[in-house]
Design a protein around this motif. Structure first.
Motif, PDB file in Angstrom:
ATOM      1  N   ALA A   1       2.934  14.730  -0.235  1.00  0.00           N
ATOM      2  CA  ALA A   1       3.705  15.974  -0.362  1.00  0.00           C
ATOM      3  C   ALA A   1       3.809  16.429  -1.813  1.00  0.00           C
ATOM      4  O   ALA A   1       3.889  17.623  -2.096  1.00  0.00           O
ATOM      5  CB  ALA A   1       5.103  15.786   0.221  1.00  0.00           C
ATOM      6  N   ILE A   2       3.799  15.469  -2.753  1.00  0.00           N
ATOM      7  CA  ILE A   2       3.934  15.865  -4.154  1.00  0.00           C
ATOM      8  C   ILE A   2       2.579  15.940  -4.845  1.00  0.00           C
ATOM      9  O   ILE A   2       2.505  16.083  -6.068  1.00  0.00           O
ATOM     10  CB  ILE A   2       4.860  14.896  -4.937  1.00  0.00           C
ATOM     11  N   GLY A   3       1.514  15.844  -4.076  1.00  0.00           N
ATOM     12  CA  GLY A   3       0.181  15.985  -4.658  1.00  0.00           C
ATOM     13  C   GLY A   3      -0.310  14.735  -5.355  1.00  0.00           C
ATOM     14  O   GLY A   3      -1.202  14.801  -6.202  1.00  0.00           O
ATOM     15  N   PHE A   4       0.242  13.607  -4.987  1.00  0.00           N
ATOM     16  CA  PHE A   4      -0.127  12.330  -5.601  1.00  0.00           C
ATOM     17  C   PHE A   4      -0.907  11.580  -4.537  1.00  0.00           C
ATOM     18  O   PHE A   4      -0.329  11.001  -3.650  1.00  0.00           O
ATOM     19  CB  PHE A   4       1.172  11.589  -5.958  1.00  0.00           C
TER      20      PHE A   4
ATOM     21  N   ARG B   1       5.912   6.198   5.257  1.00  0.00           N
ATOM     22  CA  ARG B   1       6.847   7.200   4.730  1.00  0.00           C
ATOM     23  C   ARG B   1       6.537   7.510   3.273  1.00  0.00           C
ATOM     24  O   ARG B   1       6.519   8.666   2.839  1.00  0.00           O
ATOM     25  CB  ARG B   1       8.277   6.705   4.875  1.00  0.00           C
TER      26      ARG B   1
ATOM     27  N   PHE C   1       4.278   2.648  -8.918  1.00  0.00           N
ATOM     28  CA  PHE C   1       3.507   3.794  -9.413  1.00  0.00           C
ATOM     29  C   PHE C   1       4.092   4.311 -10.717  1.00  0.00           C
ATOM     30  O   PHE C   1       3.376   4.665 -11.646  1.00  0.00           O
ATOM     31  CB  PHE C   1       3.471   4.920  -8.370  1.00  0.00           C
TER      32      PHE C   1
ATOM     33  N   LEU D   1       5.319  10.987   1.363  1.00  0.00           N
ATOM     34  CA  LEU D   1       5.982  11.549   0.177  1.00  0.00           C
ATOM     35  C   LEU D   1       4.977  11.774  -0.942  1.00  0.00           C
ATOM     36  O   LEU D   1       5.000  12.814  -1.614  1.00  0.00           O
ATOM     37  CB  LEU D   1       7.081  10.597  -0.310  1.00  0.00           C
TER      38      LEU D   1
ATOM     39  N   LEU E   1       7.381   2.965  -5.043  1.00  0.00           N
ATOM     40  CA  LEU E   1       7.404   4.107  -5.974  1.00  0.00           C
ATOM     41  C   LEU E   1       7.538   3.636  -7.416  1.00  0.00           C
ATOM     42  O   LEU E   1       6.899   4.175  -8.324  1.00  0.00           O
ATOM     43  CB  LEU E   1       8.563   5.045  -5.614  1.00  0.00           C
ATOM     44  N   LYS E   2       8.367   2.633  -7.611  1.00  0.00           N
ATOM     45  CA  LYS E   2       8.545   2.113  -8.976  1.00  0.00           C
ATOM     46  C   LYS E   2       7.239   1.516  -9.507  1.00  0.00           C
ATOM     47  O   LYS E   2       6.967   1.566 -10.709  1.00  0.00           O
ATOM     48  CB  LYS E   2       9.641   1.033  -9.010  1.00  0.00           C
TER      49      LYS E   2
ATOM     50  N   ASP F   1      10.948   1.373   0.017  1.00  0.00           N
ATOM     51  CA  ASP F   1      10.315   2.585  -0.534  1.00  0.00           C
ATOM     52  C   ASP F   1      10.337   2.554  -2.055  1.00  0.00           C
ATOM     53  O   ASP F   1       9.347   2.842  -2.720  1.00  0.00           O
ATOM     54  CB  ASP F   1      11.081   3.841  -0.089  1.00  0.00           C
ATOM     55  N   ILE F   2      11.495   2.219  -2.604  1.00  0.00           N
ATOM     56  CA  ILE F   2      11.678   2.324  -4.051  1.00  0.00           C
ATOM     57  C   ILE F   2      10.782   1.347  -4.805  1.00  0.00           C
ATOM     58  O   ILE F   2      10.301   1.659  -5.897  1.00  0.00           O
ATOM     59  CB  ILE F   2      13.171   2.141  -4.433  1.00  0.00           C
TER      60      ILE F   2
END
Lengths: 222, 161
Positions: free
Chosen positions: B91-94, B84, B52, B88, B49-50, B45-46
């Motif tokens: 959920a945060i609008g991204f 997943r 982005f 996420l 995200l990293k 996951d990380i």
């Protein structure tokens, strides 16, 4: 172990966005095992929060730290410096850990990032199930190692209600009937007869129903 | 030509040995960075995200076809993790469409090229512009139909969602 689930991200976002400096404090024990609040989860959450705050043009400086356990003061103390330099602490520990941190640092704002749910086990990969209610008077020896206080929806102590179907609970068909399991287990062990003994109504004073509890080990008190 | 969008590609080395293989297929408007993995199970996951956080406008994960992972479950785990992270991001609008996942037959450059063109088309949608891909519709999770000179026999097993 204690099983918990990380709070929804929007709920966390709402809690943390008023603060300019935030410490996300993880715990390396129970919540790490259930993927709610360990070091990996701290890192991931910090990243998600940074992305989320960026979309709202809000800047929060986020620091990440994980200690071995947040329920023991010796480990919490390691976070003292980090706590002092941040406006708020988002603790990813269970409720006990959050409160322990809050007690240790009473002037700091400590926010809960995890919903603590139950005492349970990892039944299989990805599945955690509730096994123990912490009733304070364990009678698992009577029930073949399967707890009807926790796993029977009606908390029956003297046999099944008779409403189960195909081994599933009448109240919740997703759940195994605890008494079905107890009878199967004791039958396999050749100890089914022990269910003939009457189990009196449970005394709940030993459980949380009797108020918050303490355990003192005098042999460890100096 | 100035690159208008940045794309990170996490790829299993069984799909392509290195980014040098598929980089020539990247549209000129895309700045592409490849991250090779010994197995797609190494996607965490990380990492997504990293990517982005580091400024990627989109991230795509390329893995072996289902049932063909040499480590048995790697691509299944990768898919779950991508799902997943997409949730996420939503959920945060991204926009979750910025993260995609594809099962690719090893070495299938034609599909890789189509995917990259599709990602550029997705940017047009995300950025509010008209789609450049004909016959496409974007209701929710509908598959993106990609016009390709190679016909419809492609190894792409998933969709732009």
């Amino acid at each position: 172990m204690i099983v918990g689930e990380q709070k929804p991200i929007m709920e966390i976002l709402q809690m943390v966005s008023p603060h300019k400096k935030l410490l996300i404090l993880g715990c390396g024990t129970c919540v790490k095992t259930c993927f709610a609040g360990g070091e990996d989860e701290v890192t991931t959450l910090a990243s998600v929060l940074r992305l989320a705050l960026k979309t709202k043009d809000i800047f929060v400086q986020i620091e990440e730290l994980t200690v071995e356990r947040q329920c023991e003061d010796a480990f919490i103390a390691e976070a003292a410096d980090a706590v002092s330099r941040n406006e708020a602490v988002l603790s990813l520990a269970c409720g006990a850990g959050v409160q322990a941190v809050a007690r240790r640092f009473p002037r700091s704002l400590v926010l809960p990032g995890v919903n603590t749910t139950f005492l349970g086990v990892l039944e299989r990969r990805g599945l955690f199930t509730e096994e123990c209610s912490g009733c304070g008077d364990c009678q698992l020896a009577v029930f073949g190692g399967i707890c009807p206080v926790t796993r029977c929806a009606k908390k029956l102590l003297n046999g099944p209600c008779g409403g189960s179907r195909n081994g599933k609970c009448e109240v919740n068909a997703d759940t195994d009937c605890a008494w079905h399991l107890i009878i199967e287990r004791l039958s396999a062990q050749g100890r089914l007869n022990q269910l003939r003994a009457y189990v009196p109504p449970k005394q709940w004073q030993a459980s949380l129903s009797g108020g918050p509890r303490k355990l003192i080990r005098e042999d460890h008190v100096i | 030509m100035k690159k208008s969008h940045k794309l990170s590609i996490f790829f299993c080395t069984r799909t392509f040995e290195s980014e040098a293989v598929f980089l020539p297929k990247a549209p000129n408007s895309l700045e592409v960075r490849g991250v090779s993995m010994a197995c797609s199970s190494m996607v965490k996951d990380i990492f997504l995200l990293k990517a982005f956080e580091a400024g990627a406008d989109a991230v795509t994960v390329w893995v072996c076809p289902e049932g063909k992972c040499r480590h048995v479950e790697g691509n299944l785990r990768a898919r779950k993790r991508v799902e997943r992270v997409k949730a996420l991001l939503e959920a945060i609008g991204f926009n979750g469409r910025r993260l995609t996942f594809f099962n690719l037959i090893p070495g299938d450059l034609a599909s890789a090229s189509d995917i990259l063109e599709g990602i550029v088309a997705t940017f047009n949608i995300i950025d509010g512009g008209p789609s450049k891909v004909s016959g496409c519709c974007f209701p929710g999770n509908a598959a993106l139909k990609i016009q390709s000179p190679f016909g419809s026999n492609h190894s792409i097993q998933t969709d732009f969602r």
